[in-house]
Design a protein around this motif. Sequence first.
Motif, PDB file in Angstrom:
ATOM      1  N   ASP A  61       0.822  -1.208   0.000  1.00 37.69           N
ATOM      2  CA  ASP A  61       0.000   0.000   0.000  1.00 37.69           C
ATOM      3  C   ASP A  61       0.859   1.262   0.000  1.00 37.69           C
ATOM      4  O   ASP A  61       0.497   2.272  -0.607  1.00 37.69           O
ATOM      5  N   SER A  62       1.992   1.190   0.651  1.00 39.05           N
ATOM      6  CA  SER A  62       2.827   2.383   0.810  1.00 39.05           C
ATOM      7  C   SER A  62       3.475   2.835  -0.494  1.00 39.05           C
ATOM      8  O   SER A  62       3.965   3.965  -0.571  1.00 39.05           O
ATOM      9  N   VAL A  63       3.486   1.977  -1.504  1.00 36.67           N
ATOM     10  CA  VAL A  63       4.148   2.356  -2.759  1.00 36.67           C
ATOM     11  C   VAL A  63       3.190   2.408  -3.942  1.00 36.67           C
ATOM     12  O   VAL A  63       3.599   2.774  -5.049  1.00 36.67           O
ATOM     13  N   LYS A  64       1.943   2.047  -3.730  1.00 35.29           N
ATOM     14  CA  LYS A  64       0.974   2.062  -4.827  1.00 35.29           C
ATOM     15  C   LYS A  64       0.883   3.448  -5.444  1.00 35.29           C
ATOM     16  O   LYS A  64       0.803   4.448  -4.745  1.00 35.29           O
ATOM     17  N   GLY A  65       0.910   3.478  -6.767  1.00 38.00           N
ATOM     18  CA  GLY A  65       0.838   4.748  -7.471  1.00 38.00           C
ATOM     19  C   GLY A  65       2.183   5.421  -7.655  1.00 38.00           C
ATOM     20  O   GLY A  65       2.293   6.390  -8.419  1.00 38.00           O
ATOM     21  N   ARG A  66       3.220   4.918  -6.975  1.00 37.39           N
ATOM     22  CA  ARG A  66       4.554   5.516  -7.104  1.00 37.39           C
ATOM     23  C   ARG A  66       5.554   4.543  -7.721  1.00 37.39           C
ATOM     24  O   ARG A  66       6.447   4.961  -8.454  1.00 37.39           O
ATOM     25  N   PHE A  67       5.414   3.270  -7.414  1.00 37.72           N
ATOM     26  CA  PHE A  67       6.356   2.254  -7.895  1.00 37.72           C
ATOM     27  C   PHE A  67       5.685   1.400  -8.962  1.00 37.72           C
ATOM     28  O   PHE A  67       4.475   1.124  -8.882  1.00 37.72           O
ATOM     29  N   THR A  68       6.485   0.928  -9.905  1.00 33.79           N
ATOM     30  CA  THR A  68       6.000   0.033 -10.938  1.00 33.79           C
ATOM     31  C   THR A  68       6.998  -1.106 -11.139  1.00 33.79           C
ATOM     32  O   THR A  68       8.189  -0.848 -11.376  1.00 33.79           O
ATOM     33  N   VAL A  69       6.504  -2.315 -11.048  1.00 33.31           N
ATOM     34  CA  VAL A  69       7.336  -3.494 -11.300  1.00 33.31           C
ATOM     35  C   VAL A  69       7.034  -3.999 -12.706  1.00 33.31           C
ATOM     36  O   VAL A  69       5.884  -3.992 -13.159  1.00 33.31           O
ATOM     37  N   SER A  70       8.081  -4.427 -13.397  1.00 32.40           N
ATOM     38  CA  SER A  70       7.912  -4.954 -14.748  1.00 32.40           C
ATOM     39  C   SER A  70       8.994  -5.990 -15.008  1.00 32.40           C
ATOM     40  O   SER A  70       9.955  -6.106 -14.238  1.00 32.40           O
ATOM     41  N   ARG A  71       8.828  -6.715 -16.071  1.00 34.24           N
ATOM     42  CA  ARG A  71       9.810  -7.735 -16.403  1.00 34.24           C
ATOM     43  C   ARG A  71      10.026  -7.795 -17.910  1.00 34.24           C
ATOM     44  O   ARG A  71       9.121  -7.505 -18.680  1.00 34.24           O
ATOM     45  N   ASP A  72      11.238  -8.161 -18.275  1.00 36.76           N
ATOM     46  CA  ASP A  72      11.591  -8.392 -19.671  1.00 36.76           C
ATOM     47  C   ASP A  72      12.111  -9.824 -19.737  1.00 36.76           C
ATOM     48  O   ASP A  72      13.260 -10.099 -19.370  1.00 36.76           O
ATOM     49  N   ASN A  73      11.275 -10.732 -20.176  1.00 44.31           N
ATOM     50  CA  ASN A  73      11.651 -12.139 -20.150  1.00 44.31           C
ATOM     51  C   ASN A  73      12.816 -12.444 -21.089  1.00 44.31           C
ATOM     52  O   ASN A  73      13.631 -13.324 -20.799  1.00 44.31           O
ATOM     53  N   ALA A  74      12.896 -11.731 -22.186  1.00 42.94           N
ATOM     54  CA  ALA A  74      13.991 -11.957 -23.125  1.00 42.94           C
ATOM     55  C   ALA A  74      15.340 -11.609 -22.491  1.00 42.94           C
ATOM     56  O   ALA A  74      16.362 -12.226 -22.813  1.00 42.94           O
ATOM     57  N   LYS A  75      15.333 -10.631 -21.606  1.00 40.43           N
ATOM     58  CA  LYS A  75      16.564 -10.205 -20.939  1.00 40.43           C
ATOM     59  C   LYS A  75      16.719 -10.838 -19.558  1.00 40.43           C
ATOM     60  O   LYS A  75      17.692 -10.546 -18.855  1.00 40.43           O
ATOM     61  N   ARG A  76      15.751 -11.657 -19.158  1.00 39.74           N
ATOM     62  CA  ARG A  76      15.769 -12.271 -17.828  1.00 39.74           C
ATOM     63  C   ARG A  76      15.970 -11.220 -16.747  1.00 39.74           C
ATOM     64  O   ARG A  76      16.776 -11.394 -15.815  1.00 39.74           O
ATOM     65  N   THR A  77      15.219 -10.165 -16.870  1.00 39.30           N
ATOM     66  CA  THR A  77      15.398  -9.017 -15.982  1.00 39.30           C
ATOM     67  C   THR A  77      14.059  -8.554 -15.442  1.00 39.30           C
ATOM     68  O   THR A  77      13.067  -8.514 -16.166  1.00 39.30           O
ATOM     69  N   VAL A  78      14.058  -8.192 -14.179  1.00 29.84           N
ATOM     70  CA  VAL A  78      12.899  -7.569 -13.556  1.00 29.84           C
ATOM     71  C   VAL A  78      13.323  -6.183 -13.083  1.00 29.84           C
ATOM     72  O   VAL A  78      14.458  -5.977 -12.652  1.00 29.84           O
ATOM     73  N   TYR A  79      12.399  -5.239 -13.207  1.00 26.26           N
ATOM     74  CA  TYR A  79      12.679  -3.845 -12.889  1.00 26.26           C
ATOM     75  C   TYR A  79      11.749  -3.350 -11.792  1.00 26.26           C
ATOM     76  O   TYR A  79      10.636  -3.848 -11.629  1.00 26.26           O
ATOM     77  N   LEU A  80      12.217  -2.344 -11.075  1.00 27.72           N
ATOM     78  CA  LEU A  80      11.362  -1.626 -10.141  1.00 27.72           C
ATOM     79  C   LEU A  80      11.588  -0.141 -10.386  1.00 27.72           C
ATOM     80  O   LEU A  80      12.635   0.401 -10.040  1.00 27.72           O
ATOM     81  N   GLN A  81      10.618   0.474 -11.036  1.00 24.90           N
ATOM     82  CA  GLN A  81      10.650   1.913 -11.253  1.00 24.90           C
ATOM     83  C   GLN A  81      10.068   2.589 -10.029  1.00 24.90           C
ATOM     84  O   GLN A  81       8.929   2.307  -9.647  1.00 24.90           O
ATOM     85  N   MET A  82      10.836   3.460  -9.419  1.00 24.93           N
ATOM     86  CA  MET A  82      10.417   4.112  -8.182  1.00 24.93           C
ATOM     87  C   MET A  82      10.356   5.619  -8.421  1.00 24.93           C
ATOM     88  O   MET A  82      11.379   6.245  -8.698  1.00 24.93           O
ATOM     89  N   ASN A  83       9.159   6.155  -8.322  1.00 22.14           N
ATOM     90  CA  ASN A  83       8.945   7.583  -8.547  1.00 22.14           C
ATOM     91  C   ASN A  83       8.542   8.268  -7.255  1.00 22.14           C
ATOM     92  O   ASN A  83       8.054   7.631  -6.317  1.00 22.14           O
ATOM     93  N   ASN A  84       8.715   9.571  -7.237  1.00 20.63           N
ATOM     94  CA  ASN A  84       8.300  10.382  -6.094  1.00 20.63           C
ATOM     95  C   ASN A  84       8.790   9.775  -4.778  1.00 20.63           C
ATOM     96  O   ASN A  84       8.011   9.557  -3.844  1.00 20.63           O
TER      97      ASN A  84
END
Length: 114
Positions: A61-84
């Motif tokens: 709840d504390s990060v909803k609307g600010r953080f975004t998790v995503s993945r690129d399966n071809a690159k075997r990578t997961v990301y965490l975009q952290m805003n504000n």
Amino acid sequence: QVQLVESGGGLVQPGESTRLSCVVSVSFFSMWMMGWYRQAPGKQRELVAAIDTVGNTNYADSVKGRFTVSRDNAKRTVYLQMNNLEPADTAVYYCNAGGVDAYWGQGTQVTVPS
């Protein structure tokens, strides 16, 4: 041997953004549930965000609307975009593959000064 290598983070000013990356050395990466956790000094490790094999996500709840998790399966990578970012986001951030009883990265420090 499954290895998770995180990068990104560091010192970030309040209100600014940063992105964490986690490269996973594992076969069939697309079949793994991935998550980001964090642990602040004196606190328990907590789930920040998770993404399943078909791209469904959930967030603390504390990060909803600010953080975004995503993945690129071809690159075997997961990301965490952290805003504000806020000082309360200061913690060591850990990448996780397969759930809490499976595999962890070494952690990367994110510091947001007050």
